[in-house]
Design an enzyme around this catalytic site. Structure first.
Site, PDB file in Angstrom:
ATOM      1  N   VAL A 126       0.831  -1.198   0.000  1.00 16.64           N
ATOM      2  CA  VAL A 126       0.000   0.000   0.000  1.00 16.64           C
ATOM      3  C   VAL A 126       0.874   1.260   0.000  1.00 16.64           C
ATOM      4  O   VAL A 126       0.566   2.236  -0.682  1.00 16.64           O
ATOM      5  CB  VAL A 126      -0.989  -0.007   1.188  1.00 16.64           C
ATOM      6  CG1 VAL A 126      -1.835   1.259   1.204  1.00 16.64           C
ATOM      7  CG2 VAL A 126      -1.898  -1.231   1.107  1.00 16.64           C
ATOM      8  N   CYS A 127       1.976   1.237   0.719  1.00 16.39           N
ATOM      9  CA  CYS A 127       2.869   2.399   0.749  1.00 16.39           C
ATOM     10  C   CYS A 127       3.462   2.650  -0.636  1.00 16.39           C
ATOM     11  O   CYS A 127       3.537   3.798  -1.088  1.00 16.39           O
ATOM     12  CB  CYS A 127       3.982   2.205   1.775  1.00 16.39           C
ATOM     13  SG  CYS A 127       3.368   2.152   3.468  1.00 16.39           S
ATOM     14  N   THR A 128       3.846   1.589  -1.311  1.00 13.04           N
ATOM     15  CA  THR A 128       4.383   1.735  -2.668  1.00 13.04           C
ATOM     16  C   THR A 128       3.312   2.289  -3.597  1.00 13.04           C
ATOM     17  O   THR A 128       3.574   3.224  -4.373  1.00 13.04           O
ATOM     18  CB  THR A 128       4.915   0.378  -3.172  1.00 13.04           C
ATOM     19  OG1 THR A 128       5.946  -0.059  -2.286  1.00 13.04           O
ATOM     20  CG2 THR A 128       5.452   0.482  -4.584  1.00 13.04           C
ATOM     21  N   LEU A 173       2.784   6.148  -2.734  1.00 15.77           N
ATOM     22  CA  LEU A 173       3.862   7.058  -3.107  1.00 15.77           C
ATOM     23  C   LEU A 173       4.094   7.066  -4.615  1.00 15.77           C
ATOM     24  O   LEU A 173       4.457   8.107  -5.176  1.00 15.77           O
ATOM     25  CB  LEU A 173       5.126   6.718  -2.337  1.00 15.77           C
ATOM     26  CG  LEU A 173       4.980   6.887  -0.809  1.00 15.77           C
ATOM     27  CD1 LEU A 173       6.291   6.582  -0.108  1.00 15.77           C
ATOM     28  CD2 LEU A 173       4.464   8.253  -0.419  1.00 15.77           C
TER      29      LEU A 173
END
Length: 154
Positions: free
Chosen positions: A44-46, A49
């Site tokens: 999810v972070c990838t 961002l």
């Protein structure tokens, strides 16, 4: 403490991926989007961002600077930035001071990790006042980027 629109944004100085100090107040005169994220190299972070990377023109056109912050080390963030070709600064809050000041830190993450940044988004205006604040309890959710863009346009 929970931060709300209309409050002054807590100032901070953190290290970026090149080990340079970055201070929030040095961006006075620009809008700043501060994005806290739990951990580099996670799904999810990838996704979050990389979506910002791909839409960076929207933020640049609004005279806004994007800062990504996690408790990862500057070395991990440097590799993440390089791997994903991120085009905005990533800052290491390794000591967890800034995540704590912004109310964006988990006491327990996935049951056993302590002191991981929550996914959160803040828009800070040119005078250092918070115009948008969103702290998500569920790390699987993304910030409301439409709402962020509306605040930037206002």
């Amino acid at each position: 403490m929970q931060l709300h629109p209309g409050m002054p944004a807590p100032d901070f100085t953190l290290y970026d991926t090149e080990k340079n100090q970055v201070t929030l107040s040095s961006f006075k005169g620009k809008q700043v989007i501060v994005l806290f994220f739990p951990m580099a190299f996670t799904g999810v972070c990838t996704k979050e961002l990389c979506a910002v990377r791909d839409g960076i023109a929207v933020y640049n056109n609004a005279n806004a600077v994007v800062l990504g912050i996690s408790v990862d080390s500057p070395f991990t963030l440097a590799k993440f930035k390089e791997t994903e070709k991120l085009n905005f600064p990533l800052l290491s809050d390794f000591n967890k001071d800034v995540s704590t000041a912004y109310g964006a830190i988990y006491d327990n993450f996935i049951g056993w990790m302590k002191g991981v940044s929550k996914r959160a988004a803040f828009v800070i205006d040119a005078n250092g006042i918070i115009q948008y604040a969103e702290v998500l309890e569920n790390a699987g959710e993304l910030p409301n980027f439409n709402a962020i863009q509306q605040v930037l346009a206002a």
